[in-house]
Design an enzyme around this catalytic site. Structure first.
Site, short mmCIF file in Angstrom:
data_model
loop_
_atom_site.label_atom_id
_atom_site.label_comp_id
_atom_site.label_asym_id
_atom_site.label_seq_id
_atom_site.Cartn_x
_atom_site.Cartn_y
_atom_site.Cartn_z
N ASN B 24 0.79 -1.23 0.00
CA ASN B 24 0.00 0.00 0.00
C ASN B 24 0.82 1.28 0.00
OD1 ASN B 24 -2.55 -1.22 -0.05
ND2 ASN B 24 -2.47 -1.58 2.17
N ASP B 123 11.60 2.71 6.35
CA ASP B 123 10.55 2.30 7.29
C ASP B 123 11.10 1.86 8.65
OD1 ASP B 123 11.71 0.14 6.02
OD2 ASP B 123 9.84 -0.66 5.21
N GLU B 194 15.60 -12.80 8.55
CA GLU B 194 14.39 -12.65 7.73
C GLU B 194 13.98 -13.99 7.10
OE1 GLU B 194 13.45 -8.95 5.69
OE2 GLU B 194 13.49 -10.04 3.80
#
Ligand SMILES: [Ca+2]
Ligand SMILES: [Ca+2]
Ligand SMILES: [Zn+2]
Ligand SMILES: [Zn+2]
Lengths: 328, 328
Positions: B24, B123, B194
């Site tokens: 988004n 981020d 990750e």
């Protein structure tokens, strides 16, 4: 002339540097330019009392010599194994490489005995300070130094200053974990880079090979006199022993991965390797970074230190930097 | 009264925050106290041109609304995936989660269109800034935030400031390596946290179990409607599926080891977990640290973030902190 006189005064400014290692206790007179004017070496005593009294005795002897050598001692810098609170001048905690060496105030007794200011930090941090003042770290705002000797240690310079961490436990670079199930480490953990890539770890593997009679090369006299060390492993690999080569590859890969973790956490400009294994590890670590690190850190340069005495020079640099700076 | 008037003026000071994620594109009006006054969400377009024009359109709409909402917009803060040069306001490089998103100057076009100052950071760093201003990081000099969502990211605050690193690649916490031979990671490496502990990694493992018809619990309707996600794995483990439990244990151990590496490199006071998996990982990571970290870092506290929108709040905090500080 007056300017020559001032030059001369500046040149006589010196530090007393102490290096407390697992094996030896060393004291040195180090001048402003970073040369070791005189050095004193003794085995590091096993008990706290013997160690403290030997430190003070060696320092007093050095202070006497300093007068004759025309070295004006501005203060005392101490490099020691273990975790150090540099603000307090206290050794908080050591591994059993140095016995009876936890919660030790070094500043008070040394300062009381010699009437000089005293700075204390651990060996890894001192090595980084030495590079900043005298070595490849000169003028480099962000760099890390990794010492590959008997153990693995190091120090991190960020914005020109050491990173000490909130409990003075930053830059414990030997205990970066690169394998969840790896070999046991001196810290009690598993898979730390110290357990793969240190002199101790390589010696352990060399002994294992030797016990199985595999530390040899067809048609070569390896001169395998005891004690077996990392050096035997390295020369066996160079002469074509594939088992020795595989062990060293694994060691370099582990060290490389550990250093990549440093790059992905603090992203320094430069990695300086010091310690006896530095020149051996420089090329493979550089290659592993270029292969495995993230795009933006692949180009990070790896160099070998050219300082002979990083711990002593770093200990001295605390004295020389603090006593001669203009701004407090 | 005058003081009420001033309070009112201060309260109307607001920021436009933009969050550019893999899925988004979000814009929000955020006021000085950290509440989201209004939020706009659109799918993030696949091409550079579409994305840039949507950003500007959404910002213009928000600016109009801000007037009616009595929010005085002081500037624009952008949080984006990828590596960012915050001094230049440029996205340097992104993974393919966001396509056509390398060497992108965000500051110039946004600033030109809106006539406002623009700040940009990634981020992970924005999440850390959000914690510093509005969350558990308030007043904490050294802390790290680890985001465990679809991927793993994070930011490091050292001496109250972000650590950006020499090539803006610090705090790439998802790519801390904890296993030399571990699963392949989106970065091309192996054994990054990750690849073990992110939502993506758990989903991959959940799908594998499901394909082998092993993601089930005797006598329980697991409601295994597609798509299979990490949440299915967690509920299967909670209801007694031992294979699911083993996978999650491994994931938590890998994350714990990665965070221990952070502790042994920068030694923060506090670890803040955010992202959808934060509350799941908090307890096991705290336990792994107490078991495996070095003595001086064993006590490092691990908490779960209570911020709803770390990326947007962090983006806003760049605006609110810079435009209202007294010292430049
Ligand atoms: Ca260290
Ligand atoms: Ca980050
Ligand atoms: Zn260890
Ligand atoms: Zn990775």
């Amino acid at each position: 002339s007056i300017s020559q006189d001032i030059d001369h005064i500046l040149e006589t400014q010196s530090a007393l540097a102490i290096d407390l290692g697992g094996t030896n206790l060393r004291v040195a007179i180090i001048c402003m330019k970073g040369s070791v004017v005189k050095k004193y070496v003794q085995p590091n005593p096993r008990t706290f009392e013997d160690r403290m009294s030997l430190i003070l005795r060696m320092c007093r002897d050095a202070m006497k010599d300093a007068v004759c050598l025309n070295c004006r001692i501005l203060g005392v810098g101490v490099s020691t194994g273990g975790r150090v609170n540099p603000q307090a001048g206290v050794v908080l905690h050591s591994t059993n490489l140095i016995q009876e060496w936890s919660s030790v105030d070094l500043r008070t007794p040394i300062s009381d005995a010699l009437h000089l200011p005293v700075w204390v930090d651990n060996d890894g941090n001192c090595a980084a300070l030495a590079e900043r003042k005298f070595g490849h770290g000169k003028g480099v705002e962000n760099f890390v130094t990794v010492i590959t000797g008997t153990g693995i240690g190091g120090g991190i310079i960020h914005h020109n200053e050491l990173v000490h961490g909130s409990t003075f436990c930053a830059a414990e670079l030997g205990h970066i974990v690169v394998s969840l199930e790896g070999p046991e480490c001196s810290c009690g953990g598993h898979g730390c880079i110290e357990a793969y890539s240190s002199g101790m770890a390589l010696q352990r593997e060399a002994k294992k090979l030797h016990d199985e009679d595999l530390l040899k090369v067809e048609g070569v006299d390896m001169k395998l006199s005891e004690p077996i060390t990392a050096a035997h492993l390295i020369s066996a690999a160079r002469m074509g022993n594939s088992k020795a080569d595989a062990i060293l590859n694994k060691a370099a890969t582990a060290l490389g991965a550990g250093i990549i973790n440093i790059l992905h956490i603090v992203n320094p400009t430069l990695v300086i390797l010091s310690g006896v294994l530095a020149s051996f590890y420089q090329a493979p670590v550089q290659r592993i970074i270029s292969e495995r690190a993230l795009f933006s850190t692949k180009g990070t340069k790896v160099v070998t230190s050219d300082l002979e005495e990083p711990a002593l020079l770093g200990a001295a640099s605390m004295v020389l930097d603090y006593t001669t700076r203009r701004i407090y």
